[in-house]
Enzyme design. Structure first.
Site, PDB file in Angstrom:
ATOM      1  N   ASP A   1       0.873  -1.191   0.000  1.00  0.00           N
ATOM      2  CA  ASP A   1       0.000   0.000   0.000  1.00  0.00           C
ATOM      3  C   ASP A   1       0.898   1.225   0.000  1.00  0.00           C
ATOM      4  O   ASP A   1       2.114   1.130   0.190  1.00  0.00           O
ATOM      5  CB  ASP A   1      -0.913  -0.015   1.249  1.00  0.00           C
ATOM      6  CG  ASP A   1      -1.892   1.158   1.284  1.00  0.00           C
ATOM      7  OD1 ASP A   1      -2.400   1.558   0.211  1.00  0.00           O
ATOM      8  OD2 ASP A   1      -2.143   1.705   2.372  1.00  0.00           O
ATOM      9  N   SER A   2       0.267   2.394  -0.181  1.00  0.00           N
ATOM     10  CA  SER A   2       1.024   3.633  -0.045  1.00  0.00           C
ATOM     11  C   SER A   2       1.472   3.836   1.404  1.00  0.00           C
ATOM     12  O   SER A   2       2.525   4.413   1.658  1.00  0.00           O
ATOM     13  CB  SER A   2       0.162   4.813  -0.489  1.00  0.00           C
ATOM     14  OG  SER A   2      -1.058   4.805   0.238  1.00  0.00           O
TER      15      SER A   2
ATOM     16  N   CYS B   1      -4.389  -1.579  -2.086  1.00  0.00           N
ATOM     17  CA  CYS B   1      -4.596  -0.154  -2.308  1.00  0.00           C
ATOM     18  C   CYS B   1      -5.514  -0.012  -3.521  1.00  0.00           C
ATOM     19  O   CYS B   1      -5.149  -0.436  -4.625  1.00  0.00           O
ATOM     20  CB  CYS B   1      -3.251   0.511  -2.580  1.00  0.00           C
ATOM     21  SG  CYS B   1      -3.363   2.258  -2.999  1.00  0.00           S
TER      22      CYS B   1
ATOM     23  N   GLU C   1      -3.576   7.342   9.134  1.00  0.00           N
ATOM     24  CA  GLU C   1      -2.134   7.287   9.429  1.00  0.00           C
ATOM     25  C   GLU C   1      -1.886   7.794  10.855  1.00  0.00           C
ATOM     26  O   GLU C   1      -1.117   7.200  11.613  1.00  0.00           O
ATOM     27  CB  GLU C   1      -1.343   8.149   8.425  1.00  0.00           C
ATOM     28  CG  GLU C   1      -1.345   7.613   6.995  1.00  0.00           C
ATOM     29  CD  GLU C   1      -0.401   6.421   6.774  1.00  0.00           C
ATOM     30  OE1 GLU C   1       0.637   6.323   7.448  1.00  0.00           O
ATOM     31  OE2 GLU C   1      -0.726   5.586   5.897  1.00  0.00           O
TER      32      GLU C   1
ATOM     33  N   CYS D   1     -11.169   2.636   0.025  1.00  0.00           N
ATOM     34  CA  CYS D   1      -9.767   2.959   0.302  1.00  0.00           C
ATOM     35  C   CYS D   1      -9.406   2.117   1.506  1.00  0.00           C
ATOM     36  O   CYS D   1     -10.152   2.089   2.500  1.00  0.00           O
ATOM     37  CB  CYS D   1      -9.606   4.444   0.626  1.00  0.00           C
ATOM     38  SG  CYS D   1      -7.959   4.853   1.294  1.00  0.00           S
TER      39      CYS D   1
ATOM     40  N   HIS E   1      -7.345   2.452   3.781  1.00  0.00           N
ATOM     41  CA  HIS E   1      -7.134   3.173   5.045  1.00  0.00           C
ATOM     42  C   HIS E   1      -8.427   3.303   5.854  1.00  0.00           C
ATOM     43  O   HIS E   1      -8.375   3.418   7.081  1.00  0.00           O
ATOM     44  CB  HIS E   1      -6.615   4.590   4.760  1.00  0.00           C
ATOM     45  CG  HIS E   1      -5.145   4.677   4.490  1.00  0.00           C
ATOM     46  ND1 HIS E   1      -4.583   4.280   3.298  1.00  0.00           N
ATOM     47  CD2 HIS E   1      -4.117   5.128   5.259  1.00  0.00           C
ATOM     48  CE1 HIS E   1      -3.271   4.489   3.352  1.00  0.00           C
ATOM     49  NE2 HIS E   1      -2.968   5.001   4.529  1.00  0.00           N
TER      50      HIS E   1
HETATM   51  N1  DGL Z   1      -4.916   3.054   0.821  1.00  0.00           N
HETATM   52  C1  DGL Z   1      -5.022   3.609  -0.483  1.00  0.00           C
HETATM   53  C2  DGL Z   1      -6.299   3.105  -1.198  1.00  0.00           C
HETATM   54  O1  DGL Z   1      -6.799   2.035  -0.890  1.00  0.00           O
HETATM   55  C3  DGL Z   1      -4.923   5.092  -0.704  1.00  0.00           C
HETATM   56  C4  DGL Z   1      -4.243   5.993   0.198  1.00  0.00           C
HETATM   57  C5  DGL Z   1      -3.515   7.120  -0.519  1.00  0.00           C
HETATM   58  O2  DGL Z   1      -4.162   8.062  -1.029  1.00  0.00           O
HETATM   59  O3  DGL Z   1      -2.306   7.029  -0.565  1.00  0.00           O
HETATM   60  O4  DGL Z   1      -6.798   3.737  -2.083  1.00  0.00           O
END
Ligand code: DGL
Length: 264
Positions: A9-10, A73, A151, A184, A186
Site C-alpha cells: 500500500d502507499s 490499495c 495514518e 480505500c 485506510h
Molecule cells: N490506501 C489507499 C487506497 O486504498 C490510498 C491511500 C492514498 O491516497 O495514498 O486507495
C-alpha cells in the site's frame, strides 16, 4: 519464489487487509511494503503513479522473494494492476471497491462510494458501478483527508472528529442512503470513528474479506514461515515501525526505488 505474500500500500492502509487475511488464513506468511515517502497516492497524477508503483513493487518483490503480491490499495489497483501483472512473474491480487456486495446489501438501492479522489474518478470505477450497481443510485464521495487521519490513528495520535464529519457530510444529503463502500484500505482503520459520525446505522462494506478469499483461491501452496513478518518502507520512521509492530511486523527495512520523488 517461496517467500511471504507481500502486502503493498502507499501507507498503513494495507494493514486493514493484513487483518482480514489473517482472520481467514491465520498461518500464512505475510510481508508488508509501503511507499510512505510518497503518501498520499490518491491526489497524484496517473502517469507518475504507474511508474512509481511499478518501481516500488518490483523492488519490494525482489527484496522479499515474495510468492505473491497483494496490492492492498484501491488507488493503485484501479490504475496499475495490468502493468504490474505484465512485469511480475508471481500472482498479483488487487483491491477494488466492493460495489457488487454493497449493491446486494443495500435495501434502498442507495449506495455511496467513499474513496480517494483518484479512485472516485477512475474509468475502472465507473465501469464497476455500471456493471454491478446499474440499478442503484451511487453517490461518489472523495475523502482524501481520511487517509492522513488513519495514518495518525496508527501513529497513536488522536483522530480529528471534525475532519471525519466534514468528509462524511455529503453522504447525509441522501436520506435513503443505507450502504457505504469503503473504497480505500485506510478507511476500515477508522471504522469506530466512521460509525460514530453517522446519524443512523449504515452498512460499511470493505474489500478485506474478498481479498482474503481470493488469496486462498490463487496462491497455492500458501507460504508458511519463510520471510514472515518482514517489512519494507520508503521513509523509515519510529511511528511507522510501531504501527507495523502492532500487526506483528519486524522493524522495517528501507526500500530505495529508482523513480525520483514526486515534484508538486
Ligand atoms: N490506501 C489507499 C487506497 O486504498 C490510498 C491511500 C492514498 O491516497 O495514498 O486507495
Amino acid at each position: 519464489m517461496s517467500g511471504p505474500i507481500l502486502i503493498f500500500d502507499s501507507g498503513v492502509g494495507g494493514l486493514s487487509v493484513v487483518a482480514a487475511i489473517r482472520r481467514r488464513l491465520p498461518e500464512v506468511a505475510l510481508g508488508y511494503a509501503c511507499d510512505n515517502a510518497m503518501l498520499p497516492y490518491g491526489t497524484k497524477p496517473d502517469d507518475w503513479l504507474v511508474a512509481r508503483i511499478l518501481d516500488v513493487c518490483q523492488a519490494a518483490v525482489a527484496a522479499s522473494h515474495a510468492s505473491a503480491l497483494v496490492v492492498a490499495c484501491n488507488t493503485a489497483s484501479t490504475l496499475a494492476l495490468e502493468a504490474l501483472r505484465a512485469c511480475l512473474t508471481i500472482p498479483v491480487i488487487g483491491t477494488v471497491p466492493a460495489i457488487k456486495p454493497a449493491a446486494a446489501a443495500s435495501a434502498s438501492g442507495h449506495l455511496a462510494l467513499l474513496a480517494t479522489s483518484a479512485t472516485v474518478h477512475r474509468p475502472y470505477t465507473r465501469r464497476l458501478i455500471e456493471d454491478f450497481a446499474g440499478d442503484c443510485e451511487v453517490m461518489r464521495v472523495a475523502a482524501d483527508p481520511l487517509v492522513a487521519q488513519a495514518e495518525q490513528r496508527l501513529a497513536g495520535e488522536p483522530v480529528d472528529a471534525g475532519v471525519v464529519a466534514d468528509c462524511l457530510a455529503p453522504l447525509w444529503t441522501d436520506p435513503a442512503l443505507d450502504t457505504v463502500v469503503l473504497g480505500c484500505t485506510h478507511f476500515p482503520l477508522l471504522a469506530a470513528e466512521l460509525a460514530s459520525a453517522a446519524p443512523r446505522p449504515i452498512h460499511w462494506i470493505d474489500s478485506g474479506d474478498a481479498i482474503a478469499r481470493r488469496v486462498a483461491q490463487v496462491v497455492a501452496p500458501l507460504p508458511r514461515g519463510e520471510g514472515a513478518g518482514a517489512a519494507w518502507v520508503t521513509a523509515p520512521s519510529e511511528a511507522l515501525a510501531a504501527a507495523l509492530a502492532g500487526y506483528g511486523f519486524a522493524t522495517p527495512q528501507g526500500l530505495v526505488p529508482a523513480t525520483t520523488a514526486f515534484e508538486a
